[in-house]
Design a protein around this motif. Sequence first.
Motif, PDB file in Angstrom:
ATOM      1  N   GLY A  74      28.212   3.717  43.342  1.00 51.72           N
ATOM      2  CA  GLY A  74      27.258   4.542  44.114  1.00 51.72           C
ATOM      3  C   GLY A  74      26.284   4.849  43.242  1.00 51.72           C
ATOM      4  O   GLY A  74      25.796   6.184  43.240  1.00 51.72           O
ATOM      5  N   ASN A 167      18.537   2.040  50.600  1.00 49.16           N
ATOM      6  CA  ASN A 167      19.744   2.823  50.554  1.00 49.16           C
ATOM      7  C   ASN A 167      19.592   4.217  50.091  1.00 49.16           C
ATOM      8  O   ASN A 167      20.689   4.739  50.008  1.00 49.16           O
ATOM      9  CB  ASN A 167      20.735   1.866  49.384  1.00 49.16           C
ATOM     10  N   HIS A 169      19.085   7.796  51.052  1.00 46.54           N
ATOM     11  CA  HIS A 169      19.189   8.559  52.069  1.00 46.54           C
ATOM     12  C   HIS A 169      17.972   9.502  52.051  1.00 46.54           C
ATOM     13  O   HIS A 169      17.955  10.233  50.971  1.00 46.54           O
ATOM     14  CB  HIS A 169      20.382   9.322  52.392  1.00 46.54           C
ATOM     15  N   LYS A 209      25.007  13.104  58.017  1.00 53.68           N
ATOM     16  CA  LYS A 209      25.592  12.242  57.447  1.00 53.68           C
ATOM     17  C   LYS A 209      26.168  12.563  56.166  1.00 53.68           C
ATOM     18  O   LYS A 209      26.526  11.253  55.415  1.00 53.68           O
ATOM     19  CB  LYS A 209      24.433  10.974  57.113  1.00 53.68           C
ATOM     20  N   PHE A 211      25.143  13.737  53.744  1.00 54.91           N
ATOM     21  CA  PHE A 211      24.350  14.013  52.338  1.00 54.91           C
ATOM     22  C   PHE A 211      24.046  15.198  51.985  1.00 54.91           C
ATOM     23  O   PHE A 211      23.572  16.146  52.877  1.00 54.91           O
ATOM     24  CB  PHE A 211      23.169  12.834  52.405  1.00 54.91           C
ATOM     25  N   ARG A 213      26.038  13.438  48.630  1.00 56.52           N
ATOM     26  CA  ARG A 213      27.326  13.290  48.184  1.00 56.52           C
ATOM     27  C   ARG A 213      27.891  13.977  47.059  1.00 56.52           C
ATOM     28  O   ARG A 213      26.981  14.157  46.105  1.00 56.52           O
ATOM     29  CB  ARG A 213      27.760  11.744  48.331  1.00 56.52           C
ATOM     30  N   LYS A 232      30.474   7.862  41.008  1.00 56.34           N
ATOM     31  CA  LYS A 232      29.527   7.888  41.766  1.00 56.34           C
ATOM     32  C   LYS A 232      28.520   8.912  41.256  1.00 56.34           C
ATOM     33  O   LYS A 232      28.679  10.115  41.147  1.00 56.34           O
ATOM     34  CB  LYS A 232      29.885   8.269  43.303  1.00 56.34           C
ATOM     35  N   ASN A 238      24.735   5.697  49.499  1.00 54.64           N
ATOM     36  CA  ASN A 238      25.946   5.517  49.899  1.00 54.64           C
ATOM     37  C   ASN A 238      26.611   4.280  48.902  1.00 54.64           C
ATOM     38  O   ASN A 238      25.975   3.762  47.984  1.00 54.64           O
ATOM     39  CB  ASN A 238      26.218   4.877  51.343  1.00 54.64           C
ATOM     40  N   THR A 239      27.931   4.148  49.022  1.00 61.25           N
ATOM     41  CA  THR A 239      28.562   3.266  48.219  1.00 61.25           C
ATOM     42  C   THR A 239      28.092   1.752  48.622  1.00 61.25           C
ATOM     43  O   THR A 239      28.099   1.353  49.862  1.00 61.25           O
ATOM     44  CB  THR A 239      30.084   3.415  48.034  1.00 61.25           C
ATOM     45  N   ASN A 251      19.809  -2.721  53.716  1.00 56.99           N
ATOM     46  CA  ASN A 251      20.655  -1.502  53.543  1.00 56.99           C
ATOM     47  C   ASN A 251      22.380  -1.987  54.063  1.00 56.99           C
ATOM     48  O   ASN A 251      22.580  -2.550  54.953  1.00 56.99           O
ATOM     49  CB  ASN A 251      20.408  -0.145  54.543  1.00 56.99           C
ATOM     50  N   ASP A 253      26.622  -0.779  53.412  1.00 54.69           N
ATOM     51  CA  ASP A 253      27.492   0.594  53.075  1.00 54.69           C
ATOM     52  C   ASP A 253      28.643  -0.080  52.971  1.00 54.69           C
ATOM     53  O   ASP A 253      29.365  -0.473  53.873  1.00 54.69           O
ATOM     54  CB  ASP A 253      27.245   1.754  54.159  1.00 54.69           C
ATOM     55  N   THR A 255      32.782   0.395  51.856  1.00 54.33           N
ATOM     56  CA  THR A 255      33.606   1.629  51.549  1.00 54.33           C
ATOM     57  C   THR A 255      35.197   0.815  51.494  1.00 54.33           C
ATOM     58  O   THR A 255      35.519   0.159  52.552  1.00 54.33           O
ATOM     59  CB  THR A 255      33.606   2.674  52.607  1.00 54.33           C
TER      60      THR A 255
END
Length: 294
Positions: A74, A167, A169, A209, A211, A213, A232, A238-239, A251, A253, A255
């Motif tokens: 992240g 990526n 946000h 969302k 954010f 994080r 992170k 995001n990761t 983009n 994501d 996980t």
Amino acid sequence: MHILGVNTTHAGIFGETAAYYGTVEQQGRLTLHLHLLLWIASALSPQEIRDKLMSQESEFQKALIDYLETTHRGEFLTGDLAQVRVRVPNAPRKFGSGIHEIIENNDDMLYVPGYKDPTQTLPEIPPPLCKSESIECTNNHCPECVQSIQWWGKYEETVDDILLRSNMHTCKPMYNDDTVIKSTDTASQSAVKRSAYRGCQNREGECVKRFPRDIVSESAVDPDDGHLDIKKLEPMMNTITPELTYAIRANTDVTSLLSGTAIKAVVSYVSDYITKQSLKTHQIFALLADIMEK
């Protein structure tokens, strides 16, 4: 399939793939977006992982953390957000800013003549491997090694460029001039607003969302409940998996699902996209007309 190691002679970047399922979504702006579930062969169940973490098996904890930190992260590869923002070249507006248009022209950003937005280019294949039979080449002038070092340096810079553009946000209110339909709007304008990105902040100003994080400076296991926090460093990112970012150039994501609750939630989320209705015909033509007018 090459990335996942499917129908190849090598494993994928996440390990040996047992199964996968994905669906491509057509977004309101007509860009394609992939949702994919990946099962790793011989992987332990979430409960088995938790039991091992709770048993304080240091070797297992280290191996699991090393694997997760290698496969998704992240943060940027070459520095923090401020460092990357200054270092990444900024393409002039006439060449566009990529399909995401995340960053705007900024006087603080570097201008490089001939620079191309990586979200609008294809990946460069790596150079041939060194022919040295030793584990580590000792020839400082080995052409293959020099090319490899240069390629990896450019690879990291390219990944960070893509991450900065696609990526990071940015919170935006759900209710704004781009989404609120007015009585004076034409049919085309109304259709565009219905399919426009509605932002992430609710009326209370909270980001739906999730954010920003939490920042985790170092990966660690909670000895009380076995919860695993992975390192992170960027709260508004995001990761991701760098190799996927470099290949897909958009983009992403990524996980790791380490709990039954997370697995159920993501399976439900992806299933929703599998059955999602496509855009109506009049919305597609309205969007095309709007694009052609720009």
